[in-house]
Design a protein around this motif. Sequence first.
Motif, PDB file in Angstrom:
ATOM      1  N   ALA A   1       0.831  -1.201   0.000  1.00  0.00           N
ATOM      2  CA  ALA A   1       0.000   0.000   0.000  1.00  0.00           C
ATOM      3  C   ALA A   1       0.867   1.252   0.000  1.00  0.00           C
ATOM      4  CB  ALA A   1      -0.925  -0.007   1.212  1.00  0.00           C
ATOM      5  N   ALA A   2       1.954   1.224   0.745  1.00  0.00           N
ATOM      6  CA  ALA A   2       2.847   2.382   0.811  1.00  0.00           C
ATOM      7  C   ALA A   2       3.492   2.660  -0.538  1.00  0.00           C
ATOM      8  CB  ALA A   2       3.918   2.151   1.875  1.00  0.00           C
ATOM      9  N   THR A   3       4.019   1.633  -1.191  1.00  0.00           N
ATOM     10  CA  THR A   3       4.670   1.856  -2.486  1.00  0.00           C
ATOM     11  C   THR A   3       3.648   2.262  -3.546  1.00  0.00           C
ATOM     12  OG1 THR A   3       4.556  -0.524  -3.003  1.00  0.00           O
ATOM     13  CG2 THR A   3       6.569   0.291  -1.952  1.00  0.00           C
ATOM     14  N   THR A   4       2.445   1.722  -3.460  1.00  0.00           N
ATOM     15  CA  THR A   4       1.387   2.110  -4.403  1.00  0.00           C
ATOM     16  C   THR A   4       1.036   3.586  -4.224  1.00  0.00           C
ATOM     17  OG1 THR A   4       0.457  -0.116  -4.382  1.00  0.00           O
ATOM     18  CG2 THR A   4      -0.984   1.655  -5.139  1.00  0.00           C
ATOM     19  N   PHE A   5       0.891   4.015  -2.978  1.00  0.00           N
ATOM     20  CA  PHE A   5       0.581   5.414  -2.698  1.00  0.00           C
ATOM     21  C   PHE A   5       1.664   6.330  -3.257  1.00  0.00           C
ATOM     22  CE2 PHE A   5       1.124   9.155  -0.030  1.00  0.00           C
ATOM     23  CZ  PHE A   5      -0.156   9.683   0.032  1.00  0.00           C
ATOM     24  N   ILE A   6       2.920   5.958  -3.077  1.00  0.00           N
ATOM     25  CA  ILE A   6       4.022   6.777  -3.590  1.00  0.00           C
ATOM     26  C   ILE A   6       3.922   6.916  -5.105  1.00  0.00           C
ATOM     27  CG2 ILE A   6       6.532   6.877  -3.899  1.00  0.00           C
ATOM     28  CD1 ILE A   6       6.725   5.450  -1.126  1.00  0.00           C
ATOM     29  N   GLU A   7       3.652   5.824  -5.796  1.00  0.00           N
ATOM     30  CA  GLU A   7       3.501   5.868  -7.250  1.00  0.00           C
ATOM     31  C   GLU A   7       2.320   6.753  -7.651  1.00  0.00           C
ATOM     32  OE1 GLU A   7       5.403   4.775  -9.533  1.00  0.00           O
ATOM     33  OE2 GLU A   7       6.595   3.109  -8.716  1.00  0.00           O
ATOM     34  N   MET A   8       1.249   6.703  -6.892  1.00  0.00           N
ATOM     35  CA  MET A   8       0.059   7.498  -7.190  1.00  0.00           C
ATOM     36  C   MET A   8       0.323   8.998  -7.063  1.00  0.00           C
ATOM     37  SD  MET A   8      -2.853   5.275  -5.135  1.00  0.00           S
ATOM     38  CE  MET A   8      -4.191   6.452  -5.406  1.00  0.00           C
ATOM     39  N   HIS A   9       1.214   9.366  -6.155  1.00  0.00           N
ATOM     40  CA  HIS A   9       1.367  10.794  -5.820  1.00  0.00           C
ATOM     41  C   HIS A   9       2.803  11.286  -5.985  1.00  0.00           C
ATOM     42  CE1 HIS A   9      -2.753  10.850  -4.442  1.00  0.00           C
ATOM     43  NE2 HIS A   9      -2.505   9.751  -3.737  1.00  0.00           N
ATOM     44  N   LYS A  10       3.525  10.690  -6.894  1.00  0.00           N
ATOM     45  CA  LYS A  10       4.937  11.036  -7.071  1.00  0.00           C
ATOM     46  C   LYS A  10       5.146  12.431  -7.641  1.00  0.00           C
ATOM     47  CE  LYS A  10       4.904   8.436 -11.431  1.00  0.00           C
ATOM     48  NZ  LYS A  10       5.427   7.217 -12.087  1.00  0.00           N
ATOM     49  N   ASP A  11       4.094  13.025  -8.208  1.00  0.00           N
ATOM     50  CA  ASP A  11       4.236  14.336  -8.833  1.00  0.00           C
ATOM     51  C   ASP A  11       3.809  15.482  -7.932  1.00  0.00           C
ATOM     52  OD1 ASP A  11       5.240  13.279 -11.232  1.00  0.00           O
ATOM     53  OD2 ASP A  11       3.211  12.836 -11.938  1.00  0.00           O
ATOM     54  N   LYS A  12       3.506  15.200  -6.674  1.00  0.00           N
ATOM     55  CA  LYS A  12       3.158  16.265  -5.731  1.00  0.00           C
ATOM     56  C   LYS A  12       3.660  15.869  -4.352  1.00  0.00           C
ATOM     57  CE  LYS A  12      -1.034  16.796  -4.250  1.00  0.00           C
ATOM     58  NZ  LYS A  12      -2.512  17.013  -4.150  1.00  0.00           N
ATOM     59  N   PRO A  13       3.787  16.808  -3.437  1.00  0.00           N
ATOM     60  CA  PRO A  13       4.248  16.432  -2.102  1.00  0.00           C
ATOM     61  C   PRO A  13       3.254  15.502  -1.414  1.00  0.00           C
ATOM     62  CG  PRO A  13       3.645  18.766  -2.178  1.00  0.00           C
ATOM     63  CD  PRO A  13       3.570  18.265  -3.569  1.00  0.00           C
ATOM     64  N   PHE A  14       3.785  14.563  -0.637  1.00  0.00           N
ATOM     65  CA  PHE A  14       2.911  13.598   0.021  1.00  0.00           C
ATOM     66  C   PHE A  14       3.373  13.309   1.441  1.00  0.00           C
ATOM     67  CE2 PHE A  14       5.983  10.883  -2.325  1.00  0.00           C
ATOM     68  CZ  PHE A  14       6.494  10.126  -1.288  1.00  0.00           C
ATOM     69  N   PHE A  15       2.415  12.839   2.245  1.00  0.00           N
ATOM     70  CA  PHE A  15       2.673  12.349   3.601  1.00  0.00           C
ATOM     71  C   PHE A  15       2.017  10.992   3.733  1.00  0.00           C
ATOM     72  CE2 PHE A  15       0.577  12.223   7.971  1.00  0.00           C
ATOM     73  CZ  PHE A  15       1.648  11.586   8.578  1.00  0.00           C
ATOM     74  N   PHE A  16       2.817   9.997   4.170  1.00  0.00           N
ATOM     75  CA  PHE A  16       2.265   8.658   4.378  1.00  0.00           C
ATOM     76  C   PHE A  16       2.637   8.166   5.758  1.00  0.00           C
ATOM     77  CE2 PHE A  16       1.582   4.092   3.737  1.00  0.00           C
ATOM     78  CZ  PHE A  16       0.346   4.135   3.087  1.00  0.00           C
TER      79      PHE A  16
END
Length: 472
Positions: free
Chosen positions: A193-208
């Motif tokens: 889930a973490a790696t999927t989230f990173i791929e989903m939001h790689k073009d904007k800042p994110f917090f996981f």
Amino acid sequence: MKSYIKLAFAFAFCVLNAQCQSTNDTAKKSGVNKEKSKPNFIVIYTDDHGYSDLSIQGIKNDVKTPNIDNLARNGVRMESGYSTAPQCVPSRGGILTGRFQSRFGLELNGDSLEGFDAETTIADRLKSAGYATGMAGKWHLGPGNQITKHGFDHVFYKNSAQPGVANFNFEGKSIPLAAGTTKMYHLDACSKAATTFIEMHKDKPFFFYLAYRAPHVPLDATQKYLDRFPGKMPERRRQALAMLSAVDDGVGEIMKTLDENNLTDNTVIFIIGDNGAPLKITKEDKPGGGPGWDGSLNDPLNGEKGTLIEGGIRTPFVVYWKDKLVKGTYKHPVSSMDFAATAVELAGLSTDDKLDGVNLIPFLNGEKLGAPHDKLCWRWGGQSAIRKGEWKFLKGDDREYLFNLDEDIEEKNDLLAKHPEIVKELKKELLAWSNGLTPTGFSKGEMSKNANAYFDYYLDGKLNKKIKVGKK
């Protein structure tokens, strides 16, 4: 002549339009670059994870955490990293709000969540700054289907073989929030889930926020991970090591995903335990993986989960930001609440005096010298404590202790009688701090039967008596 004027006018209009378009494009790019310059944040929060159990700690030879070790080796390992409570629910309230949880009435497992529900979480704050926000794993602060009300847009709530709740899938698509995630082992699923989230939001800042339920009971490591730890040892120890190995694999997958997307340089990672390991004094190797010792260890610390002795609140704690920190071990005390204060400042948000933490980055990159905190304080039920420099004053009902942690990390030598002036000052500061809690004072009720048994055993040397503790 008129044709010439029309041609000149058209040419000028085109030039002006091109300049305006160029200005707009530049402004847009500037905005994008400004957003991209904000660092990403990942918090990896382990569960009942004892101080001993990273191999980089150099305490135990059986634990294997090469990926976390690599982050610690190239980042900063905290020698005195603290949780806000020796128990799951309050410690999670503390890290997610950046405030000591008793300020809003969440001191013990079982306390009302109304105060927490009214708080602004770090996910709320970062979301307001344009961040994509997500979580996976254990929540423990209310129903899973309510997590989105606390600032997390993307949820993968799963901490066992049960279905869990999610609103995105492993294909990177958002779906309606519903029960039913995956049959994958829960630790592996949370990593995915973490790696999927990173791929989903790689073009904007994110917090996981990645809250692994490991090595907390029930102990449920799969054979893949158990096979990494052959040989004679307590089976509960094998289970704990295997579950932590699954967590470590997940950290490796996260770093691989960040590297593949050129995100590593701009991602701040905190790895923290929620509290110490529950030893149940005897570390009984009970069959099965149910209630009892979870197989993790707190050495060389005294005490365990359920106490404000060091083994209950000092945990593994690593901060990594590639090439931006002074590599090594940091000696001064730090708190899990420091994550929120750090993230708020790095995200460009206004500082908030309500936050109890400190932005650690200037202390970890050498810009600021000295300790981030003048003191750290705790209260949990009938126990309270303050650490100021090398000194720690601990109170449990009418029992009081003073330790010099620089000289006595195991809290074996009570110096209360030798330094009454230090006791008086620390007690005064602890009481003043407690006036900001709900309710005020040194304690919220009396110590439990288990807590009294722990103080008997770990602090008062009643080693010859058969001491029993309950499941909780």
